[in-house]
Design a protein around this motif. Structure first.
Motif: not given
Length: 272
Positions: A169-170, A174, A176-179, A181-183
């Motif tokens: 994901a990184k 993606a 930090t916030l998306k990591l 929230t979504y992962y």
């Protein structure tokens, strides 16, 4: 040993019982035969009868009505408090796990300090200093209970953030916030919810315990803990003052404890 299929069936049965308990607590005041605060000194300490199915207390109030109305109070405060400490612990645990370093050390050392005191003793000390009442009870128990969720969340986050899917994901860009929230959050929420279910009974007992000691929710508000406190002086002459609210606490705590244990068995078979 029960098979996983049997465990799932049993879990849905207990989950249904827990949901029905919550729903009933919301509508229970509508079934109360009397005003839970109405006194009747001509019917003081009257035993169970047609007019008062569970008897009356020391000032003639209907025990049945107070238990039914107290269900909404006791369960409502329990879930409100658990929601508060869950969110607080989740946020602090994610911050500690993602940031690491000094931030992690500060949050965890604060948690260690709080955990070094026995839960109920610490709660009694806080409420004793601030004074009895609902707000101070919420504050005292919030100070204590956030720690377990923060520590559990931190461990889960630290394990998840080093996973291969996080690295992928990184690489995909993606942030930090998306990591989070979504992962990360979807992959760590299950054990947190199991812990939440396991803590429902404990939180209800803590609230009732403080009320029983005169430090929590104050009379004449119908709450199961302070009903026990009011009835302890009449244990020999009017035992129904303790039997019925105590039985209500026992049943609700048992249902949610079994729910949490069964959920843990399903999500982590090594406990089965």
């Amino acid at each position: 040993m029960r098979t996983l299929q049997h465990k799932k069936i049993f879990f849905f049965v207990i989950l249904s019982a827990a949901v029905l308990t919550i729903l009933f607590s919301l509508i229970a005041p509508g079934f109360a035969p009397h005003d839970p605060l109405e006194t009747d000194f001509s019917n003081v300490l009257k035993g169970p009868c047609k007019r008062y199915p569970l008897g009356t207390d020391q000032v003639g109030r209907c025990i049945c009505s107070r238990i039914l109305c107290g269900a909404k109070v006791s369960l409502g405060i329990t879930f409100m408090l658990l929601g508060l400490v869950f969110v607080l612990g989740l946020i602090l645990g994610i911050v500690a796990g993602m940031a690491g370093g000094a931030v992690d050390a500060i949050i965890m050392r604060i948690a260690d300090i709080v955990l070094s005191f026995p839960d109920i003793i610490f709660a009694i000390a806080i409420v004793g200093m601030l004074g009895p009442g609902l707000v101070n009870t919420i504050l005292a128990l919030s100070v204590i209970w956030w720690t377990k969720y923060a520590r559990l969340t931190r461990v889960l986050v630290m394990g998840a953030k080093n996973s291969e899917y996080i690295d992928a994901a990184k690489m995909a860009g993606a942030g930090t916030l998306k990591l989070i929230t979504y992962y990360i959050l979807p992959n760590i929420i299950s054990p947190l919810l199991v812990q939440l279910a396991l803590d429902i009974g404990g939180m209800m007992l803590a609230i009732s315990g403080l009320s029983f000691l005169g430090l929590g929710i104050q009379p004449p508000t119908p709450e199961w803990g302070n009903m026990l406190s009011e009835g302890r002086s009449y244990i020999q002459t009017a035992p129904w003052l303790l039997i019925y609210p105590g039985g209500a606490i026992f049943i609700v705590v048992a249902v949610f404890n079994v729910l949490g244990d069964t959920a843990r068995d399903i999500l982590d078979p090594k406990y089965g």
